[in-house]
Design a protein around this motif. Sequence first.
Motif, short mmCIF file in Angstrom:
data_model
loop_
_atom_site.label_atom_id
_atom_site.label_comp_id
_atom_site.label_asym_id
_atom_site.label_seq_id
_atom_site.Cartn_x
_atom_site.Cartn_y
_atom_site.Cartn_z
N ARG A 118 -18.50 -28.54 -41.85
CA ARG A 118 -18.77 -27.40 -42.44
C ARG A 118 -17.46 -26.67 -42.86
O ARG A 118 -16.44 -26.48 -42.23
CB ARG A 118 -19.54 -26.38 -41.44
CG ARG A 118 -19.92 -25.10 -42.05
CD ARG A 118 -19.54 -23.95 -41.37
NE ARG A 118 -20.36 -22.76 -41.98
CZ ARG A 118 -19.90 -21.52 -41.57
NH1 ARG A 118 -19.25 -21.43 -40.40
NH2 ARG A 118 -20.48 -20.45 -41.96
N VAL A 119 -17.45 -25.53 -44.00
CA VAL A 119 -16.35 -25.17 -44.25
C VAL A 119 -16.90 -23.59 -44.33
O VAL A 119 -17.71 -23.38 -45.14
CB VAL A 119 -15.54 -25.47 -45.53
CG1 VAL A 119 -14.42 -24.43 -45.90
CG2 VAL A 119 -15.01 -27.08 -45.23
N ASP A 120 -16.38 -22.70 -44.05
CA ASP A 120 -16.92 -21.16 -43.94
C ASP A 120 -16.73 -20.77 -45.34
O ASP A 120 -15.79 -21.07 -46.07
CB ASP A 120 -16.16 -20.36 -43.19
CG ASP A 120 -16.61 -19.01 -42.91
OD1 ASP A 120 -17.04 -18.39 -43.85
OD2 ASP A 120 -16.98 -18.46 -41.93
N ILE B 199 -8.57 -24.83 -49.88
CA ILE B 199 -8.99 -26.04 -48.95
C ILE B 199 -9.09 -27.29 -49.96
O ILE B 199 -8.75 -28.37 -49.61
CB ILE B 199 -9.95 -25.61 -48.11
CG1 ILE B 199 -9.72 -24.70 -47.08
CG2 ILE B 199 -10.79 -27.03 -47.46
CD1 ILE B 199 -10.68 -24.03 -46.03
N GLU B 200 -10.01 -26.89 -50.95
CA GLU B 200 -10.34 -28.03 -52.10
C GLU B 200 -9.02 -28.26 -52.55
O GLU B 200 -8.81 -29.58 -52.73
CB GLU B 200 -11.33 -27.58 -53.01
CG GLU B 200 -11.59 -28.35 -54.14
CD GLU B 200 -12.79 -27.84 -55.05
OE1 GLU B 200 -13.74 -28.26 -55.11
OE2 GLU B 200 -12.71 -26.87 -55.51
N ALA B 201 -8.12 -27.46 -53.06
CA ALA B 201 -6.67 -28.02 -53.63
C ALA B 201 -5.87 -28.84 -52.61
O ALA B 201 -5.26 -29.81 -53.17
CB ALA B 201 -5.93 -26.87 -54.12
N GLY C 268 -5.09 -19.48 -42.20
CA GLY C 268 -6.81 -19.30 -41.82
C GLY C 268 -7.60 -20.45 -41.91
O GLY C 268 -8.66 -20.37 -41.60
N ALA C 269 -7.31 -21.80 -42.57
CA ALA C 269 -8.33 -22.86 -42.67
C ALA C 269 -8.60 -23.47 -41.37
O ALA C 269 -9.92 -23.90 -41.07
CB ALA C 269 -7.74 -24.00 -43.51
N ALA C 270 -8.00 -23.34 -40.32
CA ALA C 270 -8.19 -24.11 -38.99
C ALA C 270 -9.32 -23.48 -38.46
O ALA C 270 -10.39 -23.93 -37.74
CB ALA C 270 -7.17 -24.16 -38.33
#
Length: 210
Positions: free
Chosen positions: A159-161, A171-173, A201-203
């Motif tokens: 899952r990705v918030d 994140i997609e890039a 912030g991705a983690a």
Amino acid sequence: MASPAADDYLKTVYAHTEWQDSPITPSQLAAKLGIAPSSVTEMVKKLAAAGLVSHVPYGAVRLTPTGEARALAMVRRHRLIETWLVQEFDYSWDEVHDEAEVLEHTISDRLLEGIDSRLGHPRFDPHGDAIPDAAGTVVREPFVLLAEAPVGHTGRVLRVDDRDPALLREIEASGLGVGHTVIVTAEGIELDGARVTLPDGAAEAIWLTA
């Protein structure tokens, strides 16, 4: 309490504890909804009087069984609509949240079930969030937040918030998406043997299988 505002409150309370265990406080609820704390206090009192939440002054807000059932119905609506927009109208995953926030309050139950049938009864939305079935049942795998995963852990992105569209685009890039299997390293993560540079912030916004 048949109102879109009440549904938004219940859905937000549910979502807060979906991927971690700490119950939501009124101040956190106010921040997530972008509403003044005094307004939240009044609405929480009304929800409690209607038997939808339990709450003591200055304490956490928790859903009652009735409130949880209603929250799950709204979550189902929201996530089915997001999936529908991506699959049928070529929306990207960073564009669907706000659209679904509007449509979830307007479409009929008949149309919702038609969408579910057309999509083949999907179990997950574009961000990896589980879609409750019509009975309110949710199936979710054991998970770990990427920021808390130990070095050497191998897991699939569950899952990705979806709260930050800009972060979703970054994140997609980076080449990472739901369903990708990664290895946690001291420097970050590896995907297919290559290091992935994640945005700040991705983690804290990515969950892996445990």
